[in-house]
Design an enzyme around this catalytic site. Sequence first.
Site, PDB file in Angstrom:
ATOM      1  CD  GLU A  37     -13.945 -21.650   0.057  1.00 44.12           C
ATOM      2  OE1 GLU A  37     -13.310 -22.807   0.499  1.00 44.12           O
ATOM      3  OE2 GLU A  37     -13.817 -21.205  -1.020  1.00 44.12           O
ATOM      4  N   GLY A 128      -0.654 -18.733   4.562  1.00 42.39           N
ATOM      5  CA  GLY A 128      -1.634 -17.863   5.134  1.00 42.39           C
ATOM      6  C   GLY A 128      -2.584 -17.192   3.890  1.00 42.39           C
ATOM      7  N   GLY A 130      -4.633 -18.831   2.088  1.00 38.35           N
ATOM      8  CA  GLY A 130      -6.020 -19.573   1.582  1.00 38.35           C
ATOM      9  C   GLY A 130      -5.882 -20.544   0.666  1.00 38.35           C
ATOM     10  CG  ASP A 178      -8.025 -27.481   2.850  1.00 46.32           C
ATOM     11  OD1 ASP A 178      -8.874 -27.046   1.898  1.00 46.32           O
ATOM     12  OD2 ASP A 178      -7.559 -27.045   3.684  1.00 46.32           O
TER      13      ASP A 178
END
Length: 388
Positions: A37, A128, A130, A178
């Site tokens: 992350e 929203g 994630g 992503d």
Amino acid sequence: MTEADTAAETAVGFTERYGRAPVGVWSAPGRVNLIGEHTDYNDGFVFPFAIDQRACVALGARDDRVIRVSSTFAPEVVEVHLDELSPESLEGWSAYPLGVAWALGQFGAELASVAGVDLHISSTVPVGAGLSSSAAIECSVALALDEHWGIGLDRPTLAKVGRLAENRVVGAPTGILDQSASLLSHADAAVFLDCRSLDAEVIPLGLVADGLSILVIDSNVTHAHATGGYAARRASCEAGASALGVDSLRDVRVDDLPRAAAVLDDETFRRVRHIVTENQRVLDTVRILREQGAGAIGALLDASHVSMRDDFEITVPEIDLAVSTAQANGAIGARMTGGGFGGSAIALVIDALVPVIEREVRAAFAEQGYRAPTTFVVRPSEGARRDA
């Protein structure tokens, strides 16, 4: 609703909006980041997989230079002339698909010579949470326009297109994680991506054979990456790299951390420590998966969450509660996933324990007076494709 149903409904929605059938329907998935992350914009390592929730776009040809875009999540049809596409001219939800059209022009597409299109978008990726609903839209539109306009870009380049749209048009300073997951993934596998070289390797997860599931716990605390904490964390990472005399935090190793502690203020050091140790956790996760299988990676998932909570400070109480409750009720490992400040946690769970953990998480949220979470199992799935 099956993926085929979603594609069919998107085509029907296009016909209802524009009065004719589309020439095709394309889709791209959201993603779960298994581990890694905030490492992507630090030239580091990430390990995401595509999920079985997708955004679909139906496309129809036009004989002029206008792009129109509609969706199931907004009432208006947004219209723009191709000659007027620019980051400054786009706003709101339509900045995601129209930003992709603009970004294609920055990667060699001759937008001055193409005709306009009508687009209609639907999505089953929670917004929203994630799970990168935005990248799913960007990648489905990128694949559709690339094929329809005959541009011929490969998938790693289309990922760059989506990232540019997100950065320059939407204004979210995200990395390429992503879009890469959405475009490159395969079923029951994750994408081991080097965000510096963009070398990608698809690594089998073996969840089905091992009787394991990935449970998503959506806290229903929404976030927005174009504002606030995400940009501040990126700025801290850049400041840390500069103070340490490296191009990016990818160049800092775990055994360099004592020197970093002596050079940096406490907050910047903790931000740096998260990135450095998270990069190592990604490498360790891939190694252990190959050697022992998914059932052996739980401790790395747990450690990643602690690092995000204490060093990077991007979790919220609801996410921390979801993780600790899952761990206390038998999860192999659990962590926040995504950019943080809300969104979702994931838990690696033996199949039989999924309903137990779902029940206990809901009870824990109710006891604290939190909004009820949404829980669902995701299956690592195929990346972007043409559906019709």
